[in-house]
Design an enzyme around this catalytic site. Structure first.
Site, PDB file in Angstrom:
ATOM      1  N   GLU B  62     -83.135  17.544  -1.388  1.00 48.74           N
ATOM      2  CA  GLU B  62     -82.571  16.226  -0.750  1.00 48.74           C
ATOM      3  C   GLU B  62     -82.146  15.334  -1.819  1.00 48.74           C
ATOM      4  O   GLU B  62     -80.858  14.985  -1.877  1.00 48.74           O
ATOM      5  CB  GLU B  62     -83.490  15.407   0.104  1.00 48.74           C
ATOM      6  CG  GLU B  62     -83.560  16.070   1.250  1.00 48.74           C
ATOM      7  CD  GLU B  62     -84.745  16.923   1.360  1.00 48.74           C
ATOM      8  OE1 GLU B  62     -85.363  17.274   0.411  1.00 48.74           O
ATOM      9  OE2 GLU B  62     -85.095  17.599   2.435  1.00 48.74           O
ATOM     10  N   HIS B 131     -91.303  12.961  11.826  1.00 51.05           N
ATOM     11  CA  HIS B 131     -89.608  13.172  12.505  1.00 51.05           C
ATOM     12  C   HIS B 131     -89.203  12.027  13.393  1.00 51.05           C
ATOM     13  O   HIS B 131     -88.069  12.433  13.782  1.00 51.05           O
ATOM     14  CB  HIS B 131     -89.897  14.608  12.924  1.00 51.05           C
ATOM     15  CG  HIS B 131     -89.817  15.776  11.947  1.00 51.05           C
ATOM     16  ND1 HIS B 131     -91.049  15.859  11.664  1.00 51.05           N
ATOM     17  CD2 HIS B 131     -89.051  16.658  11.514  1.00 51.05           C
ATOM     18  CE1 HIS B 131     -90.861  17.024  10.799  1.00 51.05           C
ATOM     19  NE2 HIS B 131     -89.637  17.539  10.764  1.00 51.05           N
TER      20      HIS B 131
END
Ligand SMILES: Cc1ncc(C[n+]2csc(CCOP(=O)(O)OP(=O)(O)O)c2C)c(N)n1
Lengths: 326, 328
Positions: B62, B131
């Site tokens: 990322e 999440h």
């Protein structure tokens, strides 16, 4: 093969470039003590051979990305010394309009992209600059400087992987001065040959004596040529040393004076100076002339910075977004 | 797409397709955007259509690929970077906050970062805490970034082009519960200037300010309240930074009551910021203390009932608004 006179001339230019950075930073240290320059000041003294050697191989449209120890890179890249000094003073006519200071030297037109103070933070950005060139089909190189301390950060590994995977025109230059602040490489890395880490990603990597500006230049040219031929990224580990502390606040408890003195003997400036003297290309008078010219240039830069205006407080929030865009 | 109707997911895909087709500088990169078709199936088919140079699968890096997006933007490209969810963007938060947001200012306005980062946000799919977070508030805290939250099909379809035309980094937050929303094909006119908040439902008695995944809930709540004779105005922020405070203030000065619905946690929330600004600027117009309805102070839990209890729901919006109005 260059003619001998031409070669010696070039070496004199390199010496001048290194000495220019050295004197600039010595003056910065004085100005820091005089409280004209504030914040963190990380001097590059001792490492000049790396920036000066590397820049010889770069074309004006190649990109340079550096860390907070970037005065040497900025000057070697050809940034205006007055604008850099004014930036150190935080003045509006500084190269970053005074917004960055010592750690954030920028020059858009010269494609000098910082001045980044997050260790390894600029590596992914350099990957992207190289990716942009590749996507545009441009034959340009992005050259990214970082210390050996950066090799411990995740972003270093992510960046090497991406650069090799995508075969980007990126030159990664590790300035291995042996210490990350006060942490010696031996107490922070399991594998201390940083070039081996690059090889672990399948990247062509080599090591060079960073105290020998000529060796750095030769290695840089080789890397840049290969990259411009489309052979993918290159990794260059330059062994060097900083003669001063990490920043102006460093009491240097982590190393001995003897160690520093031993490295100073191998310094990039004394070494080239002796070489040129032995070749009869430099004598005391010529050296003095060089010193005088540099002193003159620096005096002018300091005077410029002293007299430059501060940005008015009304402009505090200027330059956060592009004007007129919202 | 199916007849004359479109899903939010398809609307985002159309926006990306149009961007790649219209501008050679635009490319998309992120984890699984290509061969897999996108973790929320948003980018399905784009690799086949545009090839690997324009639709790039990235490794699990990322920080690396978001930083690469920043560099590519500096280098003259117009990257769209997809980070699967805001949760994972924290691995890239150094790049977003310390580089994308700061480079223009630190460089004395010499280098800008015309980058768009898209990510999914929010709870409601029982994916548990790692999440399900709504952290767009955090990014909305940072000067130098622009933060968008498309809540409608029109915004999903047309905000991206505006974001790409912007000279500064723009983060787009797509709420996971919106991807399956469907409706008639939107028109570009229904997506005005991205910096503007919009009145989605006019009303006279209370201003219900919200954005993103909470907008459909707020609209439903307003319907229910209307059935009880209570007239609520719903405002969709669309842009969380910079905030269009003018639209909020105008509404509150008319209705004299403010309820903010925000899926972020209550403490330190954007909702708190909006209440503070309204208190500062509209205090003498207010008939009631500004209220906010946010997520509970807990990592979003896995079981459905707890997840629902943790995040603002229609019934709670109705109850909160009714309590403010019926206390008249
Ligand atoms: C991410 C991050 N962690 C810690 C620091 C604090 N810090 C500044 S410089 C430095 C040492 C870096 O050493 P190295 O990469 O070898 O570069 P050098 O200073 O030797 O040129 C540290 C730890 C930082 N700036 N950024």
């Amino acid at each position: 093969m260059k003619a001998k006179a031409e070669e010696l001339d070039h070496q004199l230019t390199l010496l001048r470039e290194m000495l220019r950075i050295r004197r600039f930073e010595e003056r910065c240290a004085e100005l820091y003590m005089a409280e004209k320059i504030r914040g963190f000041l990380h001097l590059y003294i001792g490492e000049e051979g790396v920036a000066v050697g590397m820049m010889q191989a770069l074309a004006p449209d190649d990109a340079v990305v550096a860390t907070y120890r970037e005065h040497g890179h900025a000057l070697a890249r050809g940034l205006d010394i007055k604008a850099v000094m004014a930036e150190m003073f935080g003045k509006a006519s500084g190269c970053s309009r005074g917004r960055g200071g010592s750690m954030h030297i920028f020059d858009g037109p010269r494609r000098f992209f910082g001045g980044n103070a997050i260790v390894a933070g600029a590596l992914p950005m350099a990957v992207g600059l190289a990716l942009a060139d590749k996507l545009k089909g441009l034959s340009r190189v992005t050259c990214c400087f970082f210390g050996e301390g950066a090799a411990a950060e995740g972003e270093f590994h992510e960046s090497l992987n991406l650069a090799q995977l995508w075969q980007l025109p990126l030159l990664l230059v590790c300035e291995n001065n042996g210490y990350a602040m006060g942490t010696a490489l031996a107490i922070s890395e399991s594998e201390q040959r940083i070039s081996h880490k690059a090889e672990g990603y399948g990247m062509v990597a080599r090591e060079v004596d960073g105290m020998d500006v000529l060796a750095v230049e030769a290695a840089a040219r080789e890397c840049v040529d290969a990259i411009k031929q489309g052979k993918g990224p290159r990794f260059l580990e330059c062994h060097t040393y900083r003669f001063r502390g990490h920043s102006m606040f460093d009491t240097q408890l982590y190393r001995s004076q003897d160690e520093v003195a031993a490295w100073q003997e191998k310094g990039p400036i004394v070494r080239l100076r002796r070489k040129l003297e032995a070749a009869g290309a430099l004598d005391e008078a010529k050296w003095q002339q060089l010193e005088d010219e540099l002193r003159q240039e620096l005096n002018e830069a300091v005077a410029f910075a002293e007299q430059a205006a501060l940005e008015p407080v009304e402009k505090l929030t200027w330059g956060v977004y592009q004007e007129g865009a919202s | 797409m199916n007849g004359d109707s479109i899903s939010y997911r398809e609307a985002v895909r159309e926006a990306i397709r149009e961007a790649i087709r219209n501008d050679d500088r635009v490319f998309l990169m992120g984890e699984d955007v290509g061969h897999y078709g996108g973790c929320y199936a948003v980018t399905k088919g784009l690799l086949q259509e545009f090839g690997e140079a324009r639709v790039r699968d990235t490794p699990l890096s990322e920080s690396g690929f978001v930083g690469a997006g920043i560099g590519a933007a500096l280098g003259g490209m117009r990257p769209i970077v997809e980070v699967m969810t805001v949760n994972f963007s924290l691995l890239a938060s150094d790049q977003i906050v310390n580089n994308a947001a700061t480079l223009r200012h630190m460089s004395g306005n010499q280098v800008g970062v015309p980058l768009v980062i898209r990510m999914a946000t929010g709870a409601g799919k029982q994916l548990a805490a790692q999440h399900s977070h709504s952290l767009e508030n955090w990014y909305a805290h940072v000067p130098g970034l622009k933060v968008l939250a498309p809540a409608t099909l029109a915004d999903a379809r047309y905000l991206l082009a505006q974001a790409l035309a912007d000279p500064d980094p723009v983060l787009i937050f797509e709420h996971v519960l919106l991807y399956n929303e469907t409706g008639p094909l939107p028109k570009a006119e229904d997506c005005p200037d991205m910096h503007k908040a919009l009145v989605r439902r006019p009303g006279s008695q209370l201003s219900l300010v919200t954005y993103g995944g909470s907008l459909p809930k707020a609209m439903q709540a307003a319907e229910i309240l209307a059935g009880r004779g209570l007239d609520v105005e719903v405002i969709d922020l669309r842009c969380l930074r910079p905030l269009d405070t003018q639209t909020i203030f105008t509404s509150v000065k008319k209705t004299k009551r403010l309820l903010v619905v925000d899926e972020g946690w209550r403490t330190g929330s954007l909702a708190g910021e909006i209440c503070a600004q309204v208190a500062e600027h509209c205090f003498w117009s207010l008939d009631a203390p500004p209220q906010r309805l946010c997520s509970q102070e807990v990592p979003i839990p896995y079981p459905k009932h707890l997840e629902l209890a943790a995040t603002p729901q229609v019934e709670q919006i109705v109850a909160a608004a009714a309590a403010m109005l019926e206390a008249r």
